[in-house]
Design a protein around this motif. Structure first.
Motif, PDB file in Angstrom:
ATOM      1  N   UNK A   1       0.838  -1.192   0.000  1.00  0.00           N
ATOM      2  CA  UNK A   1       0.000   0.000   0.000  1.00  0.00           C
ATOM      3  C   UNK A   1       0.874   1.243   0.000  1.00  0.00           C
ATOM      4  N   UNK A   2       0.241   2.394  -0.294  1.00  0.00           N
ATOM      5  CA  UNK A   2       0.997   3.617  -0.552  1.00  0.00           C
ATOM      6  C   UNK A   2       1.852   4.050   0.636  1.00  0.00           C
ATOM      7  N   UNK A   3       1.369   3.856   1.857  1.00  0.00           N
ATOM      8  CA  UNK A   3       2.137   4.257   3.034  1.00  0.00           C
ATOM      9  C   UNK A   3       3.442   3.471   3.142  1.00  0.00           C
ATOM     10  N   UNK A   4       3.491   2.286   2.493  1.00  0.00           N
ATOM     11  CA  UNK A   4       4.690   1.451   2.482  1.00  0.00           C
ATOM     12  C   UNK A   4       5.205   1.343   1.045  1.00  0.00           C
ATOM     13  N   UNK A   5       5.217   2.460   0.343  1.00  0.00           N
ATOM     14  CA  UNK A   5       5.490   2.462  -1.095  1.00  0.00           C
ATOM     15  C   UNK A   5       6.771   1.706  -1.442  1.00  0.00           C
TER      16      UNK A   5
END
Length: 412
Positions: free
Chosen positions: A268-272
């Motif tokens: 997910x984006x927070x863990x790009x």
């Protein structure tokens, strides 16, 4: 040959930084529009004038600490001094910009002919507005169909994150295949630099992964933990199959690396990328987002002793600290949580890449000034901290490591 005399030499995350590649944000940021932010992978629109001042401050911190700063736009323009090479870059750029109409291609080529090499590269990066070619009568049928989309070729606003399109590992590079079409065009510049620039064209730079591959791998997922161990994130932007291809090539090369650790992180984006939640700041100290402390699923990839290019792949489930202690052969590991683990402060500062640091020497890092809680925690752990302004640069969702590609580090 000493390590710093090689054209490329990076065998750690923390060896003293001697040379780095940056891209000073340009007019590509002024071609961001609210309607198309998602398409171009942005959440907000940085104010270019301030972003450039912040980036200049970043570069000055590097120079003040003995680092030679090179710029992507300069190296790319120096690589295309020969007319045939320049023409080929234009053809590749039009192909990857999906400019298929013969009339459209000729219009853009004629437009480019008026530009010197530096201006050409910067215009390619900035993108081309339809209004810039509005007076041309030599258009394709597709151009004459009414369309509200304002660009002939999209801008490349992510380019100031030079970490991703290619990554220096040992004496070679991964010339990456990016996850999204909008970013894959960025890798063209590295392709031409390492193939044609006078500094690199005669040394046959090893390519550990090639942009022509069918699966993505991005530099933000590639961390060199030691001259024997490389960590790579299986992430939203890097596929497992890419890591296998890379591992086969580098582990069976003359480089010193013996193990690839593939970290399976949330998609997910927070863990790009892996480096948005995990960076190395000293021999035994790491910044982390608490969510990746574990237990983690990590795969170790090593050479098969029976020869060929087969790999031994072992699945391990352990905490991050246990995995680092094992593979770095250290008795103690210190994990420095973003904002010290405070729920509210960590959430806010992680949004502004509080865990994303650029080490310029063991125990010495560059960070965003706005992440003041995390910066205080780093100092409490004995880390020397250089703070850079970041009100506008941080809007691109990337930190100091994301904005830099080391070309030469001293060996540890």
């Amino acid at each position: 040959m000493s390590d710093v005399s090689r054209p490329l030499n990076v065998k750690s995350e923390i060896g003293k930084l001697k040379k780095v590649l940056l891209h000073r944000p340009g007019k590509e940021l002024e071609n961001l529009m609210p309607e198309y932010l998602e398409r171009l992978l942005f959440d907000d629109i940085p104010y270019l004038e301030i972003a450039q001042k912040e980036h200049d401050a970043f570069a000055q911190i590097l120079r003040d600490n003995g680092v030679e700063v090179s710029y992507l736009e300069n190296l790319a323009s120096e690589a295309i001094v020969e007319d045939e090479i320049r023409k080929q870059l234009v053809e590749d750029y039009l192909d990857e910009g999906n400019i298929i109409g013969k009339g459209s291609r000729e219009v853009i080529k004629n437009y480019f002919k008026e530009l010197n090499n530096k201006d050409l590269v910067e215009k390619m990066m900035a993108g081309i507005r339809k209004t810039e070619l509005a007076d041309s009568k030599d258009k394709s049928l597709s151009d004459m169909i009414d369309s509200r989309y304002p660009f002939v070729v999209d801008p490349m606003p992510n380019l100031y994150f030079t970490r991703d399109p290619f990554a220096t590992i040992g004496s070679g590079i991964t010339l990456n295949r990016m996850k999204t079409e909008t970013r894959n065009r960025e890798t063209l510049f590295a392709k031409y630099i390492f193939k044609y620039h006078p500094r690199y064209r005669n040394i046959n730079v090893p390519i550990w992964y090639d942009r022509k591959e069918g699966s993505p791998m991005e530099g933000g997922d590639e961390l060199i933990l030691s001259d024997k161990v490389i960590a790579i994130g299986i992430s939203a932007r890097t596929d497992a199959v890419s890591i296998e291809k890379f591992a086969r090539k580098i582990l069976y090369s003359d480089e010193s690396f013996e193990t690839i650790l593939a970290f399976d992180i949330p998609k997910r984006r927070a863990f790009m990328h892996l480096d948005t939640v995990f960076t190395m700041v000293d021999y035994d100290k790491f910044t982390i987002h608490p969510a990746i402390e574990g237990p983690l699923t990590v795969f170790s990839l090593t050479k098969n002793k029976n020869g060929g290019d087969k790999l031994n792949i072992v699945k391990e489930e352990a905490t991050l600290k246990e995995i680092l202690k094992k593979y770095l052969e250290l008795d103690n590991i210190t994990l420095i949580r973003c904002a010290g683990g405070n729920l509210i402060d960590a959430s806010r500062e992680q949004w502004n890449d509080g865990s994303n640091t650029l080490a310029i020497a063991p125990g010495e890092v560059i960070v965003y000034s706005r992440n003041y809680v995390t910066n205080r925690v780093l100092r409490d752990h004995g880390i020397k901290v250089h703070e850079m302004p970041s009100s506008e640069l941080s809007r691109g969702r990337g930190g100091p490591r994301c904005m830099s590609m080391p070309l030469i580090r001293e060996d540890l």
